[in-house]
Design a protein around this motif. Structure first.
Motif, PDB file in Angstrom:
ATOM      1  N   GLY A  64       0.785  -1.225   0.000  1.00 60.58           N
ATOM      2  CA  GLY A  64       0.000   0.000   0.000  1.00 60.58           C
ATOM      3  C   GLY A  64       0.815   1.272   0.000  1.00 60.58           C
ATOM      4  O   GLY A  64       0.260   2.367   0.128  1.00 60.58           O
ATOM      5  N   GLY A  65       2.137   1.149  -0.130  1.00 57.77           N
ATOM      6  CA  GLY A  65       3.004   2.326  -0.170  1.00 57.77           C
ATOM      7  C   GLY A  65       3.526   2.707   1.194  1.00 57.77           C
ATOM      8  O   GLY A  65       2.925   2.380   2.227  1.00 57.77           O
ATOM      9  N   ILE A  66       4.653   3.410   1.213  1.00 62.68           N
ATOM     10  CA  ILE A  66       5.266   3.782   2.484  1.00 62.68           C
ATOM     11  C   ILE A  66       4.399   4.777   3.252  1.00 62.68           C
ATOM     12  O   ILE A  66       4.485   4.882   4.478  1.00 62.68           O
ATOM     13  CB  ILE A  66       6.681   4.387   2.248  1.00 62.68           C
ATOM     14  N   GLY A  67       3.524   5.489   2.519  1.00 63.19           N
ATOM     15  CA  GLY A  67       2.637   6.442   3.173  1.00 63.19           C
ATOM     16  C   GLY A  67       1.669   5.787   4.154  1.00 63.19           C
ATOM     17  O   GLY A  67       1.097   6.461   5.014  1.00 63.19           O
ATOM     18  N   LYS A  68       1.493   4.497   4.023  1.00 63.25           N
ATOM     19  CA  LYS A  68       0.664   3.765   4.981  1.00 63.25           C
ATOM     20  C   LYS A  68       1.312   3.735   6.363  1.00 63.25           C
ATOM     21  O   LYS A  68       0.632   3.587   7.383  1.00 63.25           O
ATOM     22  CB  LYS A  68       0.456   2.339   4.466  1.00 63.25           C
ATOM     23  N   PHE A  69       2.642   3.888   6.391  1.00 63.27           N
ATOM     24  CA  PHE A  69       3.394   3.773   7.649  1.00 63.27           C
ATOM     25  C   PHE A  69       4.033   5.099   8.074  1.00 63.27           C
ATOM     26  O   PHE A  69       4.264   5.323   9.257  1.00 63.27           O
ATOM     27  CB  PHE A  69       4.491   2.716   7.497  1.00 63.27           C
ATOM     28  N   VAL A  70       4.343   5.957   7.106  1.00 63.92           N
ATOM     29  CA  VAL A  70       5.012   7.235   7.386  1.00 63.92           C
ATOM     30  C   VAL A  70       4.096   8.369   6.958  1.00 63.92           C
ATOM     31  O   VAL A  70       3.831   8.542   5.772  1.00 63.92           O
ATOM     32  CB  VAL A  70       6.357   7.329   6.629  1.00 63.92           C
ATOM     33  N   LYS A  71       3.599   9.128   7.925  1.00 65.01           N
ATOM     34  CA  LYS A  71       2.707  10.243   7.637  1.00 65.01           C
ATOM     35  C   LYS A  71       3.504  11.547   7.552  1.00 65.01           C
ATOM     36  O   LYS A  71       4.586  11.667   8.139  1.00 65.01           O
ATOM     37  CB  LYS A  71       1.643  10.354   8.731  1.00 65.01           C
ATOM     38  N   ARG A  74       6.192  13.413  10.238  1.00 67.66           N
ATOM     39  CA  ARG A  74       6.668  12.477  11.252  1.00 67.66           C
ATOM     40  C   ARG A  74       8.190  12.298  11.165  1.00 67.66           C
ATOM     41  O   ARG A  74       8.785  12.438  10.101  1.00 67.66           O
ATOM     42  CB  ARG A  74       5.990  11.113  11.083  1.00 67.66           C
ATOM     43  N   SER A  75       8.781  11.967  12.287  1.00 70.65           N
ATOM     44  CA  SER A  75      10.211  11.637  12.323  1.00 70.65           C
ATOM     45  C   SER A  75      10.372  10.120  12.251  1.00 70.65           C
ATOM     46  O   SER A  75       9.591   9.378  12.866  1.00 70.65           O
ATOM     47  CB  SER A  75      10.869  12.179  13.591  1.00 70.65           C
ATOM     48  N   VAL A  76      11.365   9.679  11.516  1.00 75.25           N
ATOM     49  CA  VAL A  76      11.560   8.253  11.248  1.00 75.25           C
ATOM     50  C   VAL A  76      12.973   7.854  11.671  1.00 75.25           C
ATOM     51  O   VAL A  76      13.932   8.599  11.429  1.00 75.25           O
ATOM     52  CB  VAL A  76      11.375   7.947   9.748  1.00 75.25           C
ATOM     53  N   VAL A  77      13.090   6.682  12.287  1.00 75.73           N
ATOM     54  CA  VAL A  77      14.412   6.106  12.532  1.00 75.73           C
ATOM     55  C   VAL A  77      14.507   4.800  11.751  1.00 75.73           C
ATOM     56  O   VAL A  77      13.614   3.957  11.811  1.00 75.73           O
ATOM     57  CB  VAL A  77      14.686   5.881  14.031  1.00 75.73           C
ATOM     58  N   VAL A  78      15.572   4.673  10.974  1.00 74.49           N
ATOM     59  CA  VAL A  78      15.861   3.464  10.211  1.00 74.49           C
ATOM     60  C   VAL A  78      17.040   2.771  10.874  1.00 74.49           C
ATOM     61  O   VAL A  78      18.092   3.383  11.088  1.00 74.49           O
ATOM     62  CB  VAL A  78      16.191   3.800   8.740  1.00 74.49           C
ATOM     63  N   LYS A  79      16.872   1.489  11.223  1.00 78.47           N
ATOM     64  CA  LYS A  79      17.919   0.765  11.947  1.00 78.47           C
ATOM     65  C   LYS A  79      18.419  -0.422  11.110  1.00 78.47           C
ATOM     66  O   LYS A  79      17.870  -1.518  11.169  1.00 78.47           O
ATOM     67  CB  LYS A  79      17.380   0.296  13.299  1.00 78.47           C
ATOM     68  N   ARG A 101      17.285   3.764  -0.421  1.00 80.17           N
ATOM     69  CA  ARG A 101      15.974   3.736  -1.078  1.00 80.17           C
ATOM     70  C   ARG A 101      14.840   3.890  -0.065  1.00 80.17           C
ATOM     71  O   ARG A 101      13.840   4.556  -0.332  1.00 80.17           O
ATOM     72  CB  ARG A 101      15.808   2.424  -1.846  1.00 80.17           C
ATOM     73  N   ILE A 102      14.989   3.270   1.095  1.00 84.78           N
ATOM     74  CA  ILE A 102      13.962   3.400   2.131  1.00 84.78           C
ATOM     75  C   ILE A 102      13.849   4.855   2.588  1.00 84.78           C
ATOM     76  O   ILE A 102      12.748   5.383   2.764  1.00 84.78           O
ATOM     77  CB  ILE A 102      14.293   2.472   3.319  1.00 84.78           C
ATOM     78  N   ILE A 103      14.981   5.507   2.763  1.00 87.06           N
ATOM     79  CA  ILE A 103      14.961   6.922   3.175  1.00 87.06           C
ATOM     80  C   ILE A 103      14.280   7.779   2.119  1.00 87.06           C
ATOM     81  O   ILE A 103      13.473   8.671   2.429  1.00 87.06           O
ATOM     82  CB  ILE A 103      16.400   7.414   3.438  1.00 87.06           C
ATOM     83  N   GLU A 104      14.589   7.515   0.854  1.00 80.66           N
ATOM     84  CA  GLU A 104      13.953   8.279  -0.230  1.00 80.66           C
ATOM     85  C   GLU A 104      12.432   8.123  -0.183  1.00 80.66           C
ATOM     86  O   GLU A 104      11.692   9.102  -0.359  1.00 80.66           O
ATOM     87  CB  GLU A 104      14.510   7.815  -1.573  1.00 80.66           C
ATOM     88  N   HIS A 105      11.969   6.913   0.053  1.00 81.47           N
ATOM     89  CA  HIS A 105      10.522   6.694   0.163  1.00 81.47           C
ATOM     90  C   HIS A 105       9.942   7.486   1.327  1.00 81.47           C
ATOM     91  O   HIS A 105       8.851   8.069   1.215  1.00 81.47           O
ATOM     92  CB  HIS A 105      10.237   5.205   0.350  1.00 81.47           C
ATOM     93  N   PHE A 107      10.975  10.286   2.705  1.00 83.97           N
ATOM     94  CA  PHE A 107      10.872  11.717   2.393  1.00 83.97           C
ATOM     95  C   PHE A 107       9.794  11.988   1.353  1.00 83.97           C
ATOM     96  O   PHE A 107       9.092  13.012   1.405  1.00 83.97           O
ATOM     97  CB  PHE A 107      12.236  12.247   1.933  1.00 83.97           C
ATOM     98  N   GLN A 108       9.636  11.077   0.409  1.00 87.68           N
ATOM     99  CA  GLN A 108       8.562  11.248  -0.574  1.00 87.68           C
ATOM    100  C   GLN A 108       7.191  11.227   0.098  1.00 87.68           C
ATOM    101  O   GLN A 108       6.242  11.852  -0.389  1.00 87.68           O
ATOM    102  CB  GLN A 108       8.658  10.145  -1.629  1.00 87.68           C
ATOM    103  N   ALA A 109       7.093  10.517   1.219  1.00 90.63           N
ATOM    104  CA  ALA A 109       5.829  10.450   1.965  1.00 90.63           C
ATOM    105  C   ALA A 109       5.651  11.655   2.888  1.00 90.63           C
ATOM    106  O   ALA A 109       4.608  11.783   3.537  1.00 90.63           O
ATOM    107  CB  ALA A 109       5.771   9.167   2.782  1.00 90.63           C
ATOM    108  N   GLY A 110       6.664  12.516   2.977  1.00 94.75           N
ATOM    109  CA  GLY A 110       6.544  13.721   3.789  1.00 94.75           C
ATOM    110  C   GLY A 110       7.202  13.662   5.142  1.00 94.75           C
ATOM    111  O   GLY A 110       6.907  14.501   6.016  1.00 94.75           O
ATOM    112  N   ALA A 111       8.080  12.694   5.360  1.00 92.82           N
ATOM    113  CA  ALA A 111       8.772  12.607   6.650  1.00 92.82           C
ATOM    114  C   ALA A 111       9.543  13.895   6.949  1.00 92.82           C
ATOM    115  O   ALA A 111      10.133  14.493   6.047  1.00 92.82           O
ATOM    116  CB  ALA A 111       9.729  11.423   6.650  1.00 92.82           C
TER     117      ALA A 111
END
Length: 308
Positions: A64-71, A74-79, A101-105, A107-111
């Motif tokens: 369903g896209g990364i936007g389903k998880f990252v609004k 929001r701040s995101v931590v990738v581990k 690639r995960i980070i790019e997604h 930011f595209q979702a508005g992180a």
């Protein structure tokens, strides 16, 4: 004693157990019968035969896209795994292209921000640099955070933990809205495999306690505190022996797989199949299932298998 010293001292003691772990067929996950559960969103997506970036694109689209998880905002931590001072070809650390690639997604979702860190085993600056992850993160607009100082970690309670009652957790995990767990699938002399559940050891300070007090139970216990928003398992290159660091590229097999799921037990069970073993051979997966943390019974899950 630091974790690196501890692992070196215990490596010899666990060598027999580690080498006794048989390495089987990577195709076993794909040989399973198709899930009978087809009328609900996918629990897990497995992609193969692509590059890490393209496989993640396919997988996250299927969920369903990364936007389903990252609004937005929001701040995101990738581990990822960044524990070792080795090149990407050694497969001891997560593929840098996948992290980017995960980070790019995100930011595209508005992180608002995307942070990346690990409590490394080798010198953290060398791990960040020579893994290729620091360059990848910065090129995507993310921020690398150190994980080498105890004051960055704060005590949390582990409700329901049998062996692990408290832990010191990195403040970036505590302060972020979204947690994306990105382990690499690899052999581990003590835990047999390192996947999503064990990768959480990189967000705490005192891992030595875990090794001394029933490692598998502690791995499962900690998941009672922290279940990531999303788990992405990098199985593009797999360290098949001599883990967790490996000795040379001869330990590595190019398998070109990637798994994504919100269920940390299910994704570990599936990745174990990719590794060529059965989930019930890995004690912390079984414990996690029995504690209700997730579902290791892959036949009960809705799995989308994508071949590129």
């Amino acid at each position: 004693m630091k974790r690196r010293d501890f692992l070196q001292k215990t490596a010899a003691a666990t060598l027999v157990a580690g080498t006794a772990f048989k390495f089987g067929s990577f195709s076993s996950l794909w040989a399973m019968e198709a899930s009978a559960v087809n009328d609900k969103p996918y629990d897990l997506v497995a992609v193969r035969n692509g590059e890490p970036e393209a496989m993640f694109d396919k997988a996250i689209e299927s969920l369903g896209g990364i936007g389903k998880f990252v609004k937005p905002g929001r701040s995101v931590v990738v581990k990822p795994n960044i524990g070792w001072d080795v090149s990407p070809e050694r497969a001891a650390n997560t593929h840098p292209g996948l992290v980017k690639r995960i980070i790019e997604h995100c930011f595209q979702a508005g992180a608002k921000d995307v942070f990346v860190f690990d409590n490394t085993c080798d010198l953290w600056t060398a791990c960040y640099n020579n893994s290729g992850i620091e360059t990848a993160v910065k090129s995507a607009g993310g921020k690398m955070v150190p994980g080498n100082v105890e004051k960055m970690y704060h005590e949390v309670q582990i409700p329901g933990g049998e062996k692990l009652k408290t832990a010191l957790v990195h403040e970036t995990i505590l302060n972020s809205d979204v947690f994306i767990n990105v382990p690499i699938l690899k052999h581990h002399a003590s835990a047999r495999v390192t996947i999503a559940m064990k990768n959480l050891m990189g967000i705490v300070w005192d891992r030595r306690f875990w090794h001394r007090n029933d490692l598998h139970q502690c791995i499962a216990d900690f998941c009672l505190y922290s279940k990531p928003t999303l788990n992405v398992v990098d199985a593009y290159r797999v360290l098949t022996r001599n883990g967790p660091r490996g000795v040379s590229e001869a330990d590595v097999l190019l398998t070109r797989n990637l798994l994504v799921s919100t269920d940390i037990v299910a994704i570990d069970a599936a990745a174990t199949r990719v590794f060529g073993s059965e989930p019930d051979e890995i004690p912390h997966i079984v414990i996690g299932h029995d504690m209700g943390i997730g579902n290791m019974n892959l036949q009960q899950l809705s799995i989308n298998r994508i071949s590129m």
